[in-house]
Design a protein around this motif. Structure first.
Motif, PDB file in Angstrom:
ATOM      1  N   LEU A   1      -8.667  -2.081  -0.210  1.00 45.83           N
ATOM      2  CA  LEU A   1      -9.932  -2.804  -0.111  1.00 45.83           C
ATOM      3  C   LEU A   1      -9.625  -4.258   0.229  1.00 45.83           C
ATOM      4  N   GLY A   2     -10.516  -5.145  -0.085  1.00 45.88           N
ATOM      5  CA  GLY A   2     -10.292  -6.564   0.187  1.00 45.88           C
ATOM      6  C   GLY A   2      -9.272  -7.164  -0.743  1.00 45.88           C
TER       7      GLY A   2
ATOM      8  N   ARG B   1     -10.773   1.743  -9.477  1.00 46.80           N
ATOM      9  CA  ARG B   1     -10.339   0.604  -8.663  1.00 46.80           C
ATOM     10  C   ARG B   1      -9.304  -0.194  -9.445  1.00 46.80           C
TER      11      ARG B   1
ATOM     12  N   SER C   1       0.834  -1.210   0.000  1.00 46.34           N
ATOM     13  CA  SER C   1       0.000   0.000   0.000  1.00 46.34           C
ATOM     14  C   SER C   1       0.864   1.253   0.000  1.00 46.34           C
TER      15      SER C   1
ATOM     16  N   ASP D   1      -6.788  -5.480  -3.811  1.00 50.65           N
ATOM     17  CA  ASP D   1      -7.675  -4.503  -4.447  1.00 50.65           C
ATOM     18  C   ASP D   1      -7.554  -3.148  -3.770  1.00 50.65           C
ATOM     19  N   TYR D   2      -7.583  -2.099  -4.588  1.00 51.94           N
ATOM     20  CA  TYR D   2      -7.460  -0.723  -4.102  1.00 51.94           C
ATOM     21  C   TYR D   2      -8.446   0.177  -4.823  1.00 51.94           C
ATOM     22  N   GLN D   3      -8.889   1.190  -4.123  1.00 53.93           N
ATOM     23  CA  GLN D   3      -9.669   2.262  -4.743  1.00 53.93           C
ATOM     24  C   GLN D   3      -8.850   3.536  -4.673  1.00 53.93           C
TER      25      GLN D   3
ATOM     26  N   TYR E   1      -7.397   3.869  -1.026  1.00 55.34           N
ATOM     27  CA  TYR E   1      -8.084   3.046  -0.037  1.00 55.34           C
ATOM     28  C   TYR E   1      -7.778   1.575  -0.284  1.00 55.34           C
TER      29      TYR E   1
ATOM     30  N   ARG F   1      -6.542  -3.723  -9.255  1.00 54.27           N
ATOM     31  CA  ARG F   1      -6.168  -4.994  -8.640  1.00 54.27           C
ATOM     32  C   ARG F   1      -4.697  -5.239  -8.943  1.00 54.27           C
TER      33      ARG F   1
END
Length: 162
Positions: free
Chosen positions: A47-48, A135, A9, A66-68, A45, A137
């Motif tokens: 995510l899952g 989003r 991240s 996964d990211y936003q 952000y 991945r």
């Protein structure tokens, strides 16, 4: 080796800031000199995601993360501009096929990057702020920098060559 998400991240946050030339917060409004960053900026952000690995010796060494990314701007053209720069930075490639922006995370090989959703510009809020949501991945494998452990005992062939 299971993949730690926090370093990935952080590396993605730094990649986005470099690609856009604008601040990127990790789950929060970015600060510049201790003050809220002026628009435009991005917020990343986490995510899952899922983890997996080899069928017999599954050590959860593979992950889909996964990211936003939310681009925040004062106008639609600003939001599109920063979203374009984010997209090019995260999934853009050179003519030779290499990534335009390196995503350096020790011990982790991010071997695929995908734009999984490009929602576009959200309607303007009452405060005169426009948001553009994307989003991504990341597909990664962990343990790539680790050196294999030597066997506890040497086979007869290994002993002759040692």
């Amino acid at each position: 080796m299971m993949i730690d998400r926090a370093p990935v991240s952080k590396a993605l946050q730094e990649l986005i800031a470099k690609a856009t030339g604008r601040p990127c917060g990790l789950g929060v409004l970015p600060l510049v000199g201790g003050q809220p960053a002026p628009v435009p900026y991005t917020v990343l952000y986490p995510l899952g995601g899922s983890v997996g690995g080899a069928p017999l010796a599954d050590a959860s060494e593979d992950a889909d993360l996964d990211y936003q990314v939310t681009a925040v701007a004062a106008r639609t053209d600003q939001a599109e501009w920063i979203a374009d720069r984010t997209r090019n930075g995260v999934v853009g490639r050179t003519a030779s096929g290499a990534w335009q922006q390196a995503l350096d995370t020790p011990g982790v090989d991010v071997w695929a990057r995908e734009l999984s959703m490009d929602k576009g510009v959200e309607p303007q809020t009452g405060e005169g702020i426009v948001a553009y949501v994307q989003r991504y991945r990341l597909r990664a494998t962990g343990g790539v920098d680790e050196k294999p452990s030597p066997p506890a005992t040497l086979s007869p062939i290994q002993a002759k060559t040692a």
